[in-house]
Write a protein that holds these residues in place. Structure first.
Motif, PDB file in Angstrom:
ATOM      1  N   GLU A  93     -12.604  -0.179  35.076  1.00  0.00           N
ATOM      2  CA  GLU A  93     -13.471  -0.984  34.218  1.00  0.00           C
ATOM      3  C   GLU A  93     -12.652  -1.852  33.268  1.00  0.00           C
ATOM      4  O   GLU A  93     -13.004  -2.999  32.993  1.00  0.00           O
ATOM      5  CB  GLU A  93     -14.402  -0.071  33.424  1.00  0.00           C
ATOM      6  CG  GLU A  93     -15.457   0.621  34.269  1.00  0.00           C
ATOM      7  CD  GLU A  93     -16.301   1.583  33.456  1.00  0.00           C
ATOM      8  OE1 GLU A  93     -16.026   1.740  32.241  1.00  0.00           O
ATOM      9  OE2 GLU A  93     -17.230   2.186  34.025  1.00  0.00           O
TER      10      GLU A  93
ATOM     11  N   LYS B  89     -13.843 -10.933  31.950  1.00  0.00           N
ATOM     12  CA  LYS B  89     -14.849 -11.076  30.907  1.00  0.00           C
ATOM     13  C   LYS B  89     -14.382 -12.002  29.783  1.00  0.00           C
ATOM     14  O   LYS B  89     -13.194 -12.092  29.471  1.00  0.00           O
ATOM     15  CB  LYS B  89     -15.225  -9.705  30.340  1.00  0.00           C
ATOM     16  CG  LYS B  89     -15.963  -8.817  31.331  1.00  0.00           C
ATOM     17  CD  LYS B  89     -16.601  -7.624  30.679  1.00  0.00           C
ATOM     18  CE  LYS B  89     -17.448  -6.828  31.668  1.00  0.00           C
ATOM     19  NZ  LYS B  89     -18.176  -5.725  31.026  1.00  0.00           N
TER      20      LYS B  89
ATOM     21  N   GLU C 261     -18.042 -10.857  25.801  1.00  0.00           N
ATOM     22  CA  GLU C 261     -18.360  -9.798  26.756  1.00  0.00           C
ATOM     23  C   GLU C 261     -17.434  -8.606  26.563  1.00  0.00           C
ATOM     24  O   GLU C 261     -17.868  -7.454  26.682  1.00  0.00           O
ATOM     25  CB  GLU C 261     -18.252 -10.338  28.175  1.00  0.00           C
ATOM     26  CG  GLU C 261     -19.332 -11.356  28.524  1.00  0.00           C
ATOM     27  CD  GLU C 261     -19.043 -12.123  29.808  1.00  0.00           C
ATOM     28  OE1 GLU C 261     -19.924 -12.869  30.258  1.00  0.00           O
ATOM     29  OE2 GLU C 261     -17.923 -11.965  30.358  1.00  0.00           O
TER      30      GLU C 261
ATOM     31  N   SER D 189     -18.796  -4.955  25.453  1.00  0.00           N
ATOM     32  CA  SER D 189     -18.498  -3.805  26.317  1.00  0.00           C
ATOM     33  C   SER D 189     -17.799  -2.705  25.537  1.00  0.00           C
ATOM     34  O   SER D 189     -18.100  -1.517  25.707  1.00  0.00           O
ATOM     35  CB  SER D 189     -17.620  -4.248  27.490  1.00  0.00           C
ATOM     36  OG  SER D 189     -18.265  -5.202  28.297  1.00  0.00           O
TER      37      SER D 189
ATOM     38  N   ARG E 147     -19.259   1.037  24.933  1.00  0.00           N
ATOM     39  CA  ARG E 147     -18.507   2.174  25.450  1.00  0.00           C
ATOM     40  C   ARG E 147     -18.254   3.201  24.342  1.00  0.00           C
ATOM     41  O   ARG E 147     -18.373   4.419  24.555  1.00  0.00           O
ATOM     42  CB  ARG E 147     -17.181   1.696  26.035  1.00  0.00           C
ATOM     43  CG  ARG E 147     -16.445   2.749  26.860  1.00  0.00           C
ATOM     44  CD  ARG E 147     -15.141   2.198  27.382  1.00  0.00           C
ATOM     45  NE  ARG E 147     -15.336   1.022  28.233  1.00  0.00           N
ATOM     46  CZ  ARG E 147     -14.331   0.253  28.630  1.00  0.00           C
ATOM     47  NH1 ARG E 147     -13.085   0.509  28.261  1.00  0.00           N
ATOM     48  NH2 ARG E 147     -14.577  -0.780  29.420  1.00  0.00           N
TER      49      ARG E 147
ATOM     50  N   ARG F  32     -26.059  -5.135  25.797  1.00  0.00           N
ATOM     51  CA  ARG F  32     -25.761  -4.720  27.182  1.00  0.00           C
ATOM     52  C   ARG F  32     -25.842  -5.910  28.123  1.00  0.00           C
ATOM     53  O   ARG F  32     -25.008  -6.061  29.014  1.00  0.00           O
ATOM     54  CB  ARG F  32     -26.774  -3.644  27.604  1.00  0.00           C
ATOM     55  CG  ARG F  32     -26.687  -3.250  29.079  1.00  0.00           C
ATOM     56  CD  ARG F  32     -25.363  -2.600  29.432  1.00  0.00           C
ATOM     57  NE  ARG F  32     -25.193  -1.332  28.726  1.00  0.00           N
ATOM     58  CZ  ARG F  32     -24.058  -0.631  28.757  1.00  0.00           C
ATOM     59  NH1 ARG F  32     -23.010  -1.111  29.430  1.00  0.00           N
ATOM     60  NH2 ARG F  32     -23.962   0.508  28.092  1.00  0.00           N
ATOM     61  N   ALA F  33     -26.850  -6.766  27.922  1.00  0.00           N
ATOM     62  CA  ALA F  33     -26.967  -7.954  28.767  1.00  0.00           C
ATOM     63  C   ALA F  33     -25.759  -8.860  28.582  1.00  0.00           C
ATOM     64  O   ALA F  33     -25.215  -9.415  29.566  1.00  0.00           O
ATOM     65  CB  ALA F  33     -28.252  -8.705  28.433  1.00  0.00           C
TER      66      ALA F  33
ATOM     67  N   ALA G 145     -22.712  -7.878  27.657  1.00  0.00           N
ATOM     68  CA  ALA G 145     -21.563  -7.211  28.267  1.00  0.00           C
ATOM     69  C   ALA G 145     -21.567  -7.377  29.775  1.00  0.00           C
ATOM     70  O   ALA G 145     -20.491  -7.452  30.393  1.00  0.00           O
ATOM     71  CB  ALA G 145     -21.583  -5.721  27.905  1.00  0.00           C
ATOM     72  N   ASP G 146     -22.755  -7.460  30.376  1.00  0.00           N
ATOM     73  CA  ASP G 146     -22.878  -7.600  31.826  1.00  0.00           C
ATOM     74  C   ASP G 146     -22.839  -9.052  32.284  1.00  0.00           C
ATOM     75  O   ASP G 146     -23.056  -9.338  33.464  1.00  0.00           O
ATOM     76  CB  ASP G 146     -24.164  -6.941  32.310  1.00  0.00           C
ATOM     77  CG  ASP G 146     -24.142  -5.430  32.150  1.00  0.00           C
ATOM     78  OD1 ASP G 146     -23.028  -4.856  32.051  1.00  0.00           O
ATOM     79  OD2 ASP G 146     -25.223  -4.815  32.121  1.00  0.00           O
TER      80      ASP G 146
ATOM     81  N   GLU H 116     -24.931 -11.435  31.279  1.00  0.00           N
ATOM     82  CA  GLU H 116     -26.271 -11.986  31.413  1.00  0.00           C
ATOM     83  C   GLU H 116     -26.778 -12.584  30.107  1.00  0.00           C
ATOM     84  O   GLU H 116     -27.893 -13.082  30.050  1.00  0.00           O
ATOM     85  CB  GLU H 116     -27.231 -10.888  31.874  1.00  0.00           C
ATOM     86  CG  GLU H 116     -26.848 -10.252  33.194  1.00  0.00           C
ATOM     87  CD  GLU H 116     -27.674  -9.018  33.519  1.00  0.00           C
ATOM     88  OE1 GLU H 116     -28.543  -8.674  32.678  1.00  0.00           O
ATOM     89  OE2 GLU H 116     -27.464  -8.407  34.569  1.00  0.00           O
TER      90      GLU H 116
END
Length: 246
Positions: free
Chosen positions: A154, A162, A166, A170, A174, A239-240, A242-243, A245
């Motif tokens: 990861e 990223k 991001e 993340s 985490r 979360r979006a 970090a992904d 999005e």
């Protein structure tokens, strides 16, 4: 670094001596999670409790390191120094984390306490004998090694693909997941590390970390609290982000 010696033989341990291991806050997530009774006695007799102050190294990169460690309380940062003096932080460890799976000859990184630290320390030879004698310990260690490998994968994605936003999103998520595993609130994280530490872990500059923190705060995704705490005001949006999005 202060140490407390362990007993010489499992039969020397009285019930009250086993009790601290049985009720240890690090045990549910640690290498000892599946051990019981005489197995905990053997672990206690083959380890010593060590205490280190913030900023004190457990070992340095390049040193011979005949020990492995289980973090009982506190936090640790792991880092390597490049020839030109630049530093790359490779990880942060918290209560229940195990240190010393690799690097049997010499240490490939420095392990430094971020906070006052308590850990169980084992000599590698003694720990190897415990692994041979306790299948549950060996199975648990294999599972922890798998988790460590997944985290490394990861981190490769984080550093390689990223953006700064991001990466920081993340990182905060985490930490929140880890602290929730330890009984903490799901929507708030404590940062025992400095912003420079975060920058050196995420492959960013300290100025970028500070700027992105401010952007996340302005966007309403986080709130900066006293005592180096961060509230995750909108974890779903974080979360979006970090992904990729957001």
């Amino acid at each position: 670094m202060k140490t407390a010696p362990a007993c010489a033989n499992p039969s020397d341990i009285a019930l009250e001596d086993v009790h601290p291991c049985a009720t240890c806050g690090a045990r549910p997530l640690g290498v000892c999670a599946d051990l019981k009774g005489h197995e905990l006695q053997s672990m206690a007799c083959n380890s010593e409790n060590i205490h280190a102050e913030a900023g004190q190294a457990l070992f340095h990169e390049g040193d011979a390191n005949p020990f492995v460690f289980n973090v009982v309380e506190g936090a640790v940062k792991l880092y390597r120094l490049l020839p030109d003096g630049r530093r790359q932080i490779t990880g942060f460890l918290f209560q229940g984390d195990f240190l010393g799976l690799g690097g049997r000859a010499t240490a490939s990184f420095t392990a430094e306490a971020l906070t006052p630290l308590q850990a169980c320390r084992f000599r590698r030879g003694d720990f190897d004998q415990l692994l041979n004698a306790m299948p549950a310990l060996e199975h648990r260690l294999v599972a922890l090694a798998g988790d460590e490998l997944m985290a490394a994968q990861e981190q490769i994605v984080l550093l390689g693909r990223k953006t700064a936003k991001e990466r920081l999103a993340s990182f905060l998520l985490r930490l929140a997941e880890r602290q929730q595993q330890l009984g903490g609130a799901p929507d708030q994280v404590h940062l025992p590390m400095t912003r420079l530490d975060i920058a050196d872990y995420l492959g960013l500059t300290i100025e970028t970390v500070s700027r992105v923190m401010t952007q996340l705060k302005t966007s309403g995704l986080i709130r900066l609290l006293p005592g180096n705490d961060v509230a995750l005001s909108d974890a779903a949006a974080l979360r979006a982000l970090a992904d990729g999005e957001g």
